[in-house]
Design an enzyme around this catalytic site. Structure first.
Site, PDB file in Angstrom:
ATOM      1  CE  LYS A   1      -0.763 -18.520 -10.834  1.00 20.64           C
ATOM      2  NZ  LYS A   1      -2.056 -19.207 -10.754  1.00 20.64           N
TER       3      LYS A   1
ATOM      4  CE  LYS B   1       5.332 -26.714  -7.779  1.00 20.03           C
ATOM      5  NZ  LYS B   1       4.159 -26.071  -7.227  1.00 20.03           N
TER       6      LYS B   1
ATOM      7  CE  LYS C   1       0.420 -25.612 -17.346  1.00 19.51           C
ATOM      8  NZ  LYS C   1      -0.351 -24.959 -18.371  1.00 19.51           N
TER       9      LYS C   1
END
Ligand code: TRP
Length: 342
Positions: free
Chosen positions: A124, A208, A211
């Site tokens: 992140k 993976k 969204k």
């Protein structure tokens, strides 16, 4: 980490389960198969707490209106997926202030080095390089607080959260080592790979399903219309072979088989038999249809719930009250142990 899913007998206290999900607005088929579907099943045997973790969400910049809206729709969606607010405690994390309170204390028992090693933090901080805030860094101690606050025995999480769970166990053990037995050291319930633990992107099956993927064809949202779902599966990236079988280098087909298997409970052998002599085209449509069928009742229930905001509010208010009441036992104990005056 042991995998301990043995239900307790009736005379014992039921084991406690805690899990959380971020209010992303869109839940993907991956979130559903890998997480929420299992939450529903666990309600029969355990005392479950499920939380929409909006405190975690603000570790990346959010639009306030969107966060509000997404928190409510995420809450409605977990109910639509079968979380029963009579059976389980379903609540919004920010409504229960003891989460932040315990998180602060745990921050003081979590090492800089440990947090620096978290792969999610590294990922992140690369992705949001202009906002590497302290909350993003201490995300795992807040997650530890979520879990430890309730004496949780079992935590269903996806494979990507295993490292955070390990850290929660380490923090619990460390604290217990100093102050005596305050926290239950939780075990994970991590789905095995053939239970659809990791649903992959339909466009790049080595990644993976997410969204946040800019290519919306790569993921199926729980709320996608049936024809959109079928279209996305028809367009799923596979390989140049033609027969449906599981194998190395066949990530696309493996992923579709994983999804089909997760929703039909058929083994890979049974799926190979079923589609022997048929092409990828037939198989893709079959997977799409199974997904539509699974999601239809959820979508209907979601629409119904979203028209009844008063009911949703009643559920999340009651959920927060119940959660907070339980949390005070451990929070008070922690305060006492560290030397805060009553
Ligand atoms: N970090 C988890 C995720 O992104 C969400 C989460 C927050 C969670 N607190 C939790 C999961 C406690 C399990 C238990 O998936």
């Amino acid at each position: 980490m042991s995998e301990n899913t043995t239900p307790t007998t009736q005379t014992e206290r039921k084991k406690r389960v805690f899990s959380g999900i971020q209010p992303t607005g869109v839940f993907t088929l991956g979130n559903y198969i890998g997480a929420i579907r299992n939450w529903d099943k666990l309600q029969a045997d355990y005392d479950c707490l499920y939380s929409i973790v909006n405190l975690h969400a603000i570790t990346v910049r959010q639009d306030p209106q969107a966060l509000k809206k997404n928190t409510l729709s995420s809450y409605a969606l977990i109910l639509a997926c079968g979380i029963d607010p009579q059976k389980s405690i379903a609540f919004i994390q920010s409504h229960v202030p003891t989460h932040s309170q315990l998180a602060w204390v745990l921050n003081c028992y979590t090492q800089f080095g440990e947090l620096s090693r978290m792969t999610q933090f590294k990922d992140k901080s690369a992705k949001y390089a202009d906002n590497i805030n302290a909350g993003l860094f201490t995300y795992p101690s807040l997650m530890a607080a979520d879990i430890l606050l309730y004496g949780t025995d079992l935590v269903p999480v996806g494979a990507d959260q295993k490292q955070h769970l390990e850290l929660a166990r380490d923090i619990a053990n460390r604290f217990n080592g100093i102050y005596g037995n305050v926290f239950t050291v939780p075990d994970g319930i991590i789905p095995k790979s053939n239970e659809g633990a990791r649903v992959m992107s339909l466009q790049d099956p080595t990644k993976k399903m997410s969204k946040s993927d800019t290519n919306t064809k790569s993921f199926v949202s729980i709320l996608d219309e049936p024809n959109t779902i079928i279209k996305k599966f028809k367009g799923a990236v596979t390989d140049s072979e033609a027969s449906v079988h599981y194998g190395e280098g066949k990530d696309g087909i493996n992923n579709l088989m994983g999804i089909y298997s997760a929703l039909t409970s058929k083994t890979f052998d049974e799926i190979e038999d079923e589609f022997r002599g048929k092409g990828y085209g037939d198989f893709k449509v079959a997977v799409g249809e199974v997904v539509c069928e699974e999601l239809k009742p959820i979508q209907d229930r979601y629409k119904e719930l979203m028209t009844d905001k008063a009911y949703l509010e009643k559920c999340y208010r009651e959920g927060a009250e119940k959660a907070e009441a339980i949390s005070h036992r451990i929070m008070n104990k922690v305060n006492k142990k560290v030397g805060f005056i009553d």
